[in-house]
Design an enzyme around this catalytic site. Structure first.
Site, PDB file in Angstrom:
ATOM      1  CE1 TYR A 157      31.804  36.191  51.040  1.00  8.30           C
ATOM      2  CE2 TYR A 157      29.906  34.996  51.906  1.00  8.30           C
ATOM      3  CZ  TYR A 157      30.498  35.743  50.902  1.00  8.30           C
ATOM      4  OH  TYR A 157      29.777  36.039  49.771  1.00  8.30           O
TER       5      TYR A 157
HETATM    6  P1  NAP Z   1      34.917  36.522  42.105  1.00  8.33           P
HETATM    7  O1  NAP Z   1      34.627  36.055  40.739  1.00  8.33           O
HETATM    8  O2  NAP Z   1      35.939  35.796  42.910  1.00  8.33           O
HETATM    9  O3  NAP Z   1      35.297  38.082  41.995  1.00  8.33           O
HETATM   10  C1  NAP Z   1      35.753  38.780  43.116  1.00  8.33           C
HETATM   11  C2  NAP Z   1      36.234  40.151  42.660  1.00  8.33           C
HETATM   12  O4  NAP Z   1      36.751  40.852  43.800  1.00  8.33           O
HETATM   13  C3  NAP Z   1      37.336  40.076  41.626  1.00  8.33           C
HETATM   14  O5  NAP Z   1      37.143  41.049  40.616  1.00  8.33           O
HETATM   15  C4  NAP Z   1      38.572  40.417  42.429  1.00  8.33           C
HETATM   16  O6  NAP Z   1      39.535  41.066  41.632  1.00  8.33           O
HETATM   17  C5  NAP Z   1      38.018  41.395  43.472  1.00  8.33           C
HETATM   18  N1  NAP Z   1      38.903  41.480  44.626  1.00  8.33           N
HETATM   19  C6  NAP Z   1      39.187  40.506  45.537  1.00  8.33           C
HETATM   20  N2  NAP Z   1      40.118  40.932  46.397  1.00  8.33           N
HETATM   21  C7  NAP Z   1      40.433  42.209  46.038  1.00  8.33           C
HETATM   22  C8  NAP Z   1      41.359  43.166  46.527  1.00  8.33           C
HETATM   23  N3  NAP Z   1      42.164  42.925  47.584  1.00  8.33           N
HETATM   24  N4  NAP Z   1      41.426  44.366  45.908  1.00  8.33           N
HETATM   25  C9  NAP Z   1      40.642  44.621  44.834  1.00  8.33           C
HETATM   26  N5  NAP Z   1      39.753  43.756  44.318  1.00  8.33           N
HETATM   27  C10 NAP Z   1      39.669  42.556  44.910  1.00  8.33           C
HETATM   28  O7  NAP Z   1      33.620  36.528  43.018  1.00  8.33           O
HETATM   29  P2  NAP Z   1      32.065  36.863  42.712  1.00  8.33           P
HETATM   30  O8  NAP Z   1      31.325  35.631  42.996  1.00  8.33           O
HETATM   31  O9  NAP Z   1      31.915  37.564  41.438  1.00  8.33           O
HETATM   32  O10 NAP Z   1      31.787  37.836  43.921  1.00  8.33           O
HETATM   33  C11 NAP Z   1      31.203  39.115  43.731  1.00  8.33           C
HETATM   34  C12 NAP Z   1      30.388  39.457  44.971  1.00  8.33           C
HETATM   35  O11 NAP Z   1      29.256  38.567  45.053  1.00  8.33           O
HETATM   36  C13 NAP Z   1      31.145  39.289  46.298  1.00  8.33           C
HETATM   37  O12 NAP Z   1      30.844  40.374  47.146  1.00  8.33           O
HETATM   38  C14 NAP Z   1      30.578  38.002  46.883  1.00  8.33           C
HETATM   39  O13 NAP Z   1      30.661  37.986  48.269  1.00  8.33           O
HETATM   40  C15 NAP Z   1      29.148  38.067  46.376  1.00  8.33           C
HETATM   41  N6  NAP Z   1      28.411  36.797  46.321  1.00  8.33           N
HETATM   42  C16 NAP Z   1      28.799  35.813  45.474  1.00  8.33           C
HETATM   43  C17 NAP Z   1      28.064  34.626  45.406  1.00  8.33           C
HETATM   44  C18 NAP Z   1      28.440  33.528  44.463  1.00  8.33           C
HETATM   45  O14 NAP Z   1      27.776  32.473  44.451  1.00  8.33           O
HETATM   46  N7  NAP Z   1      29.469  33.682  43.628  1.00  8.33           N
HETATM   47  C19 NAP Z   1      26.936  34.463  46.212  1.00  8.33           C
HETATM   48  C20 NAP Z   1      26.546  35.489  47.076  1.00  8.33           C
HETATM   49  C21 NAP Z   1      27.291  36.666  47.117  1.00  8.33           C
HETATM   50  P3  NAP Z   1      41.127  40.789  41.665  1.00  8.33           P
HETATM   51  O15 NAP Z   1      41.352  39.401  42.196  1.00  8.33           O
HETATM   52  O16 NAP Z   1      41.514  40.994  40.252  1.00  8.33           O
HETATM   53  O17 NAP Z   1      41.636  41.847  42.570  1.00  8.33           O
END
Ligand code: NAP
Length: 235
Positions: A157
């Site tokens: 990651y």
């Molecule tokens: P999340 O709720 O798990 O959402 C991830 C999204 O990515 C979902 O809409 C998922 O949609 C999509 N996705 C995953 N694999 C995919 C694929 N093969 N094709 C198309 N879409 C795909 O995670 P989140 O926390 O909102 O993450 C959003 C961003 O924030 C990410 O870049 C993550 O690295 C970053 N981030 C998160 C945190 C945190 O604490 N949550 C902290 C720092 C950074 P489907 O599964 O429907 O395809």
């Protein structure tokens, strides 16, 4: 600021839940027509409902970001249908397995790099031309502190996000003299499925919902925004 994005078209990846969904709703509320993409149709429909409830409009685009031909057709399809693309937000991301670098398995490594890094690269290649045609093209890529502060077991990651940061900042340098503004956004901890997978023992109530981060990210998408080639950290 309702209407500040009226007439503009935005593409948001990862819009079926989490940060991407929250960003899409804010963009819709501000008047942009939002093309929302992810794999999960039901999640996209939920986001569409929320955008409509906020007075906005959306187009649903079910897509697996690991499929290169389909991904490459996204920007041309949007331009063919709407005649413009003003905003790109790459919020989709996968954590992969937390594992020692020496143990990471190829399929897991491949998925993390495909969604977090290669998809970002392909989106840059597909979206640059239409974004440059906009009088206020904006692109935001979501990153994580693990890109610059490596932590044991977070190798796939962290490496994927580090590579994405390098690509995005390089691209920002290449388009610095245009009207296009390109930035990275680190949302900090948010109560999402990705966070729950990373910290299964954590009380979700102790982590903020993505709403505040989404509002801060959307600020980078506004026509008046001048920041460029920066990493914004939301805490
Ligand atoms: P999340 O709720 O798990 O959402 C991830 C999204 O990515 C979902 O809409 C998922 O949609 C999509 N996705 C995953 N694999 C995919 C694929 N093969 N094709 C198309 N879409 C795909 O995670 P989140 O926390 O909102 O993450 C959003 C961003 O924030 C990410 O870049 C993550 O690295 C970053 N981030 C998160 C945190 C945190 O604490 N949550 C902290 C720092 C950074 P489907 O599964 O429907 O395809």
């Amino acid at each position: 600021m309702p209407g500040v994005l009226s007439g503009r078209v935005a593409l948001v990846t990862g819009a079926s839940r989490g940060l991407g969904a929250a960003v899409a709703i804010v963009l819709g509320r501000l008047g942009a027509h939002v093309v929302i993409t992810a794999r999960t149709q039901g999640g996209l429909e939920d986001t569409d409902d929320a955008i409509r409830a906020a007075g906005g409009t959306a187009t649903l685009l079910p897509l697996d970001l690991r499929e290169p031909e389909k991904l490459d057709s996204v920007a041309p399809s949007i331009f063919a249908r709407f005649g413009r693309l003003d905003i790109l937000v790459h919020a989709a991301g996968v954590l992969g397995k937390l594992t020692p670098v020496s143990h990471a398995l190829a399929p897991d490594r491949t998925e993390v790099l495909a969604v977090n890094t290669i998809a970002a690269w392909r989106l840059i290649q597909g979206c640059e031309a239409p974004l440059r045609q906009s009088d206020a093209g904006r692109a935001v890529f979501v990153t994580d502190i693990r890109a610059s502060v490596p932590l044991a077991y977070w190798g796939p990651y962290g490496a994927s996000k580090a590579a994405t940061e390098n690509l995005v900042l390089t691209w920002a340098g290449e388009v610095a003299t245009t009207q296009l503004r390109v930035n990275l956004f680190d949302p900090g901890p948010m109560r999402t499925r990705l966070r729950a997978a990373a910290f299964p023992g954590e009380d979700p109530a102790s982590v903020p919902t993505p709403d505040s981060a989404a509002a801060a990210l959307v600020a980078l998408c506004l026509p008046a925004e001048t920041r460029h080639g920066e990493i914004m950290r939301h805490r």
